[in-house]
Each structure stands twice: as C-alpha cells, then as structure tokens.
Design an enzyme around this catalytic site. Sequence first.
Site, PDB file in Angstrom:
ATOM      1  N   LYS A  39       4.224  -6.249   3.000  1.00  0.00           N
ATOM      2  CA  LYS A  39       2.993  -6.539   3.732  1.00  0.00           C
ATOM      3  C   LYS A  39       1.787  -6.495   2.796  1.00  0.00           C
ATOM      4  O   LYS A  39       1.861  -5.941   1.699  1.00  0.00           O
ATOM      5  CB  LYS A  39       2.772  -5.505   4.846  1.00  0.00           C
ATOM      6  CG  LYS A  39       3.984  -5.137   5.665  1.00  0.00           C
ATOM      7  CD  LYS A  39       3.647  -4.071   6.682  1.00  0.00           C
ATOM      8  CE  LYS A  39       4.883  -3.462   7.293  1.00  0.00           C
ATOM      9  NZ  LYS A  39       5.575  -2.547   6.350  1.00  0.00           N
ATOM     10  N   MET A  44       0.800  -1.224   0.000  1.00  0.00           N
ATOM     11  CA  MET A  44       0.000   0.000   0.000  1.00  0.00           C
ATOM     12  C   MET A  44       0.835   1.278   0.000  1.00  0.00           C
ATOM     13  O   MET A  44       0.325   2.348  -0.315  1.00  0.00           O
ATOM     14  CB  MET A  44      -0.923   0.022   1.229  1.00  0.00           C
ATOM     15  CG  MET A  44      -0.189   0.203   2.543  1.00  0.00           C
ATOM     16  SD  MET A  44      -1.256   0.619   3.951  1.00  0.00           S
ATOM     17  CE  MET A  44      -1.721   2.285   3.553  1.00  0.00           C
ATOM     18  N   TYR A  45       2.106   1.211   0.362  1.00  0.00           N
ATOM     19  CA  TYR A  45       2.904   2.423   0.474  1.00  0.00           C
ATOM     20  C   TYR A  45       3.024   3.106  -0.894  1.00  0.00           C
ATOM     21  O   TYR A  45       3.576   2.537  -1.837  1.00  0.00           O
ATOM     22  CB  TYR A  45       4.295   2.123   1.029  1.00  0.00           C
ATOM     23  CG  TYR A  45       4.320   1.634   2.462  1.00  0.00           C
ATOM     24  CD1 TYR A  45       3.205   1.790   3.300  1.00  0.00           C
ATOM     25  CD2 TYR A  45       5.450   1.020   2.988  1.00  0.00           C
ATOM     26  CE1 TYR A  45       3.232   1.349   4.610  1.00  0.00           C
ATOM     27  CE2 TYR A  45       5.484   0.581   4.302  1.00  0.00           C
ATOM     28  CZ  TYR A  45       4.369   0.747   5.111  1.00  0.00           C
ATOM     29  OH  TYR A  45       4.391   0.298   6.416  1.00  0.00           O
ATOM     30  N   SER A  46       2.499   4.307  -0.956  1.00  0.00           N
ATOM     31  CA  SER A  46       2.476   5.074  -2.208  1.00  0.00           C
ATOM     32  C   SER A  46       1.906   4.240  -3.345  1.00  0.00           C
ATOM     33  O   SER A  46       2.384   4.295  -4.479  1.00  0.00           O
ATOM     34  CB  SER A  46       3.882   5.590  -2.555  1.00  0.00           C
ATOM     35  OG  SER A  46       4.328   6.512  -1.589  1.00  0.00           O
ATOM     36  N   ASN A  47       0.869   3.475  -2.998  1.00  0.00           N
ATOM     37  CA  ASN A  47       0.142   2.690  -4.007  1.00  0.00           C
ATOM     38  C   ASN A  47       1.077   1.806  -4.840  1.00  0.00           C
ATOM     39  O   ASN A  47       0.963   1.724  -6.065  1.00  0.00           O
ATOM     40  CB  ASN A  47      -0.658   3.613  -4.919  1.00  0.00           C
ATOM     41  CG  ASN A  47      -1.707   2.868  -5.720  1.00  0.00           C
ATOM     42  OD1 ASN A  47      -2.199   1.833  -5.290  1.00  0.00           O
ATOM     43  ND2 ASN A  47      -2.045   3.384  -6.895  1.00  0.00           N
TER      44      ASN A  47
END
Length: 352
Positions: free
Chosen positions: A88, A60-63
């Site tokens: 993750k 999910m980090y920065s999509n």
Amino acid sequence: MRYIKLGTTGLDVSSIAIGAMTYGEPDRGHPVWSKGEEDARPLIRHALEAGINFFDTANMYSNGSSEEILGRALRDFADRDEVVIATKLRHPMRLGPNGRGLSRKAVLTEVDHSLRRLGTDYIDLYQIHRNDRSTPWEETLEALSDLVTAGKVRYLGALSMHAWEFAKALHLQKRHGWARFVSMQDHYNLLAREEEREMIPLCLDEGVGTVVWSPLARGRLARAWDDARATARSATDGSYADLLYPPLEEASDRAIVDAVGRVAGARGIHRAQVALAWLRHQPVVTAPLVGAGSIAQIDDAVASLDVELTDDEVRALEAPYTPRHDWQGISDEAELEAVRRRVPGMALSARG
C-alpha cells in the site's frame, strides 16, 4: 488450503492472508510488538507450507522494514509466480511536502521504492492506504492505472473509506477506461459490522472482493472477556483502540465474545476459529488478514477453513450486536472532532 478468486478477477488467492504489519525491525517502527527478521522468517515459511499464498504489507509498516523482510523471505522460500504480494501507499514516508499522499508524483515514486524493498519486478495488488482528499481522484486514479499499463502492478485495491467515495472512484475508473479497483480492504468482524450498511452491498454489486483487517478485533474475539491478557499491540494502542472498539459498546461486545466462547466450547475448538469461520460465512469476504505472531495462530487460521457454522450458531453470534459509529472514512482531525462531539467522553486520536 482453499483458494478463491479475488472479486471478479481471475486471480486465485488463499482464503487466509497473512498481514505483514506484524513483521518489521523493532527499531524502525513498533518496538513492543513487531517481529524482526529472525523471528518473522519461520512464520512466513510456515504460512507458505500451509498453502497460504496471499501476503499483505505496506510501505509505511516499520518504515519499509516489513516490505524488506517479506520480500527476502518470499524470495528464499517461495516461487514468485505462485505468491500474491499486496502492498500500500499514502501515509508519510519521509519529511517534506511530497513525502506522503496520492499525487501522481507520490504514486510513481513510492511504487519504485516498494518494488526495490520487496525485491520484485511487479506488485500483484497495489492498494491506496485510505483516500487522499488533498489530491483530485482523477490524478490518483490515472497514475495508478498507468502503473498497471507499465507492468509494475497487476491489480489495484483500496482501503477503508466512505462508501460514496469508493463509488465515485469506481465510476471515474469506468468512465475513463482506467484500471479498476478489484478489492476493498476494510475493518470487519463480529464486533465491527458497520460496513454491512453501505460498503459491503456496494462491493457485492460491483463485484469487488473484500480483504478484512483486524478480523479478530485485535485479539478480543480470541479470548474470554475477563481474560486479563491482551495482545502487545492492543495494549499499546491507547485511544486508537477506543476508536475501533468504543467503550460505550462494552456490554454488547462482551455478549458477542461470550457467544463466541459458547460456540467454541460446544465444538471443542478455539475461539479464533469461530470468529474467522463467521467471516468466511459472509459472501463478500475473500480473505481475512491474520497478523500471525506465532505458528499456533497460523494453524488456528487454517483450521478455521474446516469450520462450517450452522444457521443457529450464526444467529447466536450476531444477535447481541448493537449499532455504533461508522468511523471508516475518518482521515483527519476535523472529522474526528465531529465524532468526539457525538460521543462525549471518548478519548480519540486521529489516524490518517
């Protein structure tokens, strides 16, 4: 650099880990504080040159951009066999009924997306980004174990949840002979020690290593209390910052920050080195995740490995702490509303 086994596994990881949430194209997530590829690559390279081999990110980090940037940098600057890549899954990655969570469909889908973005054939440590209470534990745990059997994942890890939930998961894994969680990534620092009540004793008893996020309390432990500066991230966190560090605990937090300053001043070192050295003093901690946005921050983290705190210094750092709400397992609005009722006046927002 010092290296340590992750929990009771044979995997050697550096005692400092890089948290790659800091790295990601600004237009894909966090325009104020995330660092794009051009700025991130020199930092990742410097970390590798310092001996750091442990890098943590998430889908999910920065999509997905964080995984892409980290994967390309490690491909160019490192030997894949020498680095440990952790990522993750759980949080939303796309619209639609199956765009998030820990169902078998989501697990098998997201691991392939992460492998593609990272540009690797396997993930060293695959972690669930909180529990998904809408999916039975058995479904999630069996799917994760199948990834290990298939060779797509080497080890499994989990992130902040209630200790009873983690204990249940470990029990089910043992009962069914599934691959086991070898690590717990939790929120732990001098201003947030509630994990000492249940989760840390559980991890010690089960031989699970802990990887610590927000080890410097979003920069609060790295500067004087009255220093007007704030990290770009903490300045934009709003009510989430109040959830992590409640305003009602300000007097206690200030006393702790002041104690860190006194120890640092007496030793002639930076505050961050003291705060990180305190974490290393805790037997359950494998490595803190340092979201380094500069070369100096990486160097400070590495220098902390040479700081051995005395018993008197540890007591001085720990004495001002006061109990506060343990929010680690909060994952939905219903639980958050219960916190609001117990702590009047605190403006909080859910972060699932």
